[in-house]
Design a protein around this motif. Sequence first.
Motif, PDB file in Angstrom:
ATOM      1  N   LEU A   7       0.812  -1.214   0.000  1.00 28.54           N
ATOM      2  CA  LEU A   7       0.000   0.000   0.000  1.00 28.54           C
ATOM      3  C   LEU A   7       0.850   1.270   0.000  1.00 28.54           C
ATOM      4  O   LEU A   7       0.638   2.166  -0.830  1.00 28.54           O
ATOM      5  N   PHE A   8       1.801   1.367   0.895  1.00 24.57           N
ATOM      6  CA  PHE A   8       2.565   2.609   0.996  1.00 24.57           C
ATOM      7  C   PHE A   8       3.503   2.770  -0.193  1.00 24.57           C
ATOM      8  O   PHE A   8       3.765   3.898  -0.621  1.00 24.57           O
ATOM      9  N   ILE A  11       1.346   4.339  -2.709  1.00 25.31           N
ATOM     10  CA  ILE A  11       1.114   5.753  -2.381  1.00 25.31           C
ATOM     11  C   ILE A  11       2.337   6.573  -2.760  1.00 25.31           C
ATOM     12  O   ILE A  11       2.229   7.630  -3.403  1.00 25.31           O
ATOM     13  N   ARG A  31      -0.974  12.772   4.914  1.00 25.15           N
ATOM     14  CA  ARG A  31      -1.988  12.733   5.972  1.00 25.15           C
ATOM     15  C   ARG A  31      -2.604  11.336   6.081  1.00 25.15           C
ATOM     16  O   ARG A  31      -2.912  10.706   5.063  1.00 25.15           O
ATOM     17  N   ASP A  32      -2.792  10.895   7.332  1.00 24.35           N
ATOM     18  CA  ASP A  32      -3.466   9.609   7.564  1.00 24.35           C
ATOM     19  C   ASP A  32      -4.918   9.714   7.111  1.00 24.35           C
ATOM     20  O   ASP A  32      -5.580  10.723   7.346  1.00 24.35           O
ATOM     21  N   HIS A  40      -2.357  14.430  11.978  1.00 24.55           N
ATOM     22  CA  HIS A  40      -1.951  13.014  11.958  1.00 24.55           C
ATOM     23  C   HIS A  40      -1.320  12.745  10.601  1.00 24.55           C
ATOM     24  O   HIS A  40      -2.024  12.594   9.595  1.00 24.55           O
ATOM     25  N   LEU A  42       1.707  10.542   8.420  1.00 21.22           N
ATOM     26  CA  LEU A  42       2.561   9.353   8.369  1.00 21.22           C
ATOM     27  C   LEU A  42       3.846   9.688   7.643  1.00 21.22           C
ATOM     28  O   LEU A  42       3.808  10.289   6.562  1.00 21.22           O
ATOM     29  N   ASN A  89       4.086   1.813  15.450  1.00 26.94           N
ATOM     30  CA  ASN A  89       3.432   0.570  15.854  1.00 26.94           C
ATOM     31  C   ASN A  89       4.225  -0.611  15.289  1.00 26.94           C
ATOM     32  O   ASN A  89       4.654  -0.573  14.128  1.00 26.94           O
ATOM     33  N   GLY A  95      -1.041  -3.322  17.044  1.00 28.34           N
ATOM     34  CA  GLY A  95      -2.045  -3.102  16.012  1.00 28.34           C
ATOM     35  C   GLY A  95      -1.492  -2.624  14.689  1.00 28.34           C
ATOM     36  O   GLY A  95      -2.199  -1.973  13.911  1.00 28.34           O
ATOM     37  N   THR A  97      -0.896  -2.432  11.008  1.00 26.95           N
ATOM     38  CA  THR A  97      -1.696  -2.964   9.895  1.00 26.95           C
ATOM     39  C   THR A  97      -0.980  -2.879   8.560  1.00 26.95           C
ATOM     40  O   THR A  97      -1.322  -3.609   7.632  1.00 26.95           O
ATOM     41  N   HIS A 102       6.546   2.955   9.366  1.00 27.90           N
ATOM     42  CA  HIS A 102       6.098   4.348   9.249  1.00 27.90           C
ATOM     43  C   HIS A 102       5.984   4.959  10.634  1.00 27.90           C
ATOM     44  O   HIS A 102       5.619   4.287  11.594  1.00 27.90           O
ATOM     45  N   HIS A 104       3.962   7.635  12.894  1.00 29.55           N
ATOM     46  CA  HIS A 104       2.773   8.490  13.018  1.00 29.55           C
ATOM     47  C   HIS A 104       3.219   9.758  13.746  1.00 29.55           C
ATOM     48  O   HIS A 104       3.771   9.669  14.852  1.00 29.55           O
TER      49      HIS A 104
HETATM   50  P1  5GP Z   1      -0.488   1.170  11.474  1.00 29.10           P
HETATM   51  O1  5GP Z   1      -1.818   0.686  12.007  1.00 29.10           O
HETATM   52  O2  5GP Z   1       0.140   0.125  10.570  1.00 29.10           O
HETATM   53  O3  5GP Z   1       0.452   1.681  12.510  1.00 29.10           O
HETATM   54  O4  5GP Z   1      -0.819   2.442  10.597  1.00 29.10           O
HETATM   55  C1  5GP Z   1      -1.330   2.385   9.310  1.00 29.10           C
HETATM   56  C2  5GP Z   1      -2.037   3.688   9.069  1.00 29.10           C
HETATM   57  O5  5GP Z   1      -2.263   3.824   7.682  1.00 29.10           O
HETATM   58  C3  5GP Z   1      -3.412   3.774   9.758  1.00 29.10           C
HETATM   59  O6  5GP Z   1      -3.407   4.864  10.681  1.00 29.10           O
HETATM   60  C4  5GP Z   1      -4.384   3.984   8.598  1.00 29.10           C
HETATM   61  O7  5GP Z   1      -5.426   4.901   8.910  1.00 29.10           O
HETATM   62  C5  5GP Z   1      -3.481   4.498   7.492  1.00 29.10           C
HETATM   63  N1  5GP Z   1      -3.947   4.167   6.152  1.00 29.10           N
HETATM   64  C6  5GP Z   1      -4.382   2.958   5.717  1.00 29.10           C
HETATM   65  N2  5GP Z   1      -4.704   3.009   4.404  1.00 29.10           N
HETATM   66  C7  5GP Z   1      -4.457   4.288   4.015  1.00 29.10           C
HETATM   67  C8  5GP Z   1      -4.593   4.958   2.749  1.00 29.10           C
HETATM   68  O8  5GP Z   1      -4.992   4.380   1.724  1.00 29.10           O
HETATM   69  N3  5GP Z   1      -4.244   6.275   2.726  1.00 29.10           N
HETATM   70  C9  5GP Z   1      -3.789   6.942   3.835  1.00 29.10           C
HETATM   71  N4  5GP Z   1      -3.485   8.241   3.688  1.00 29.10           N
HETATM   72  N5  5GP Z   1      -3.637   6.330   5.030  1.00 29.10           N
HETATM   73  C10 5GP Z   1      -3.980   5.022   5.117  1.00 29.10           C
END
Ligand code: 5GP
Length: 116
Positions: A7-8, A11, A31-32, A40, A42, A89, A95, A97, A102, A104
């Motif tokens: 995903l990242f 992006i 931005r998250d 917030h 990333l 994280n 948590g 995901t 990254h 925050h």
């Molecule tokens: P984690 O839970 O791995 O520490 O953080 C992943 C973050 O990525 C979450 O805060 C989530 O809201 C964010 N996130 C997930 N998918 C996307 C996306 O498609 N775009 C953006 N800008 N943030 C995302």
Amino acid sequence: MSDAETLFERIIAGEIPSEKVYEDETTYAFRDIAPQARVHVLVVPKKRYRNLADLASADPQLLADVAAAAKKVAELEGIAETGYRVVFNTDRDAGQTVFHVHAHVLGGEQLGHFGR
Ligand code: 5GP
């Protein structure tokens, strides 16, 4: 490799839209999508490591770049003086995901306590 793992990278490549806050040679900040504070953002190293531990072991300079980018984001967002929190994280209990390390950067208001 699952979608979450790429995903990242998608992006950073601009294949998935994001609201960029800062970018340099080695990092990208945006931005998250589900903000947990007024600010917030990333901060992601362009080269992928699974988590903070892997990044710290493999590329301490890149970890320093991420920290410097977080500082820059705080300045750009106007929260360098009021204070902010930087969170990495790591794996299940935290948590995590997205398994592309990254930071925050959270702030812009009084943050609650964290932990359990
Ligand atoms: P984690 O839970 O791995 O520490 O953080 C992943 C973050 O990525 C979450 O805060 C989530 O809201 C964010 N996130 C997930 N998918 C996307 C996306 O498609 N775009 C953006 N800008 N943030 C995302």
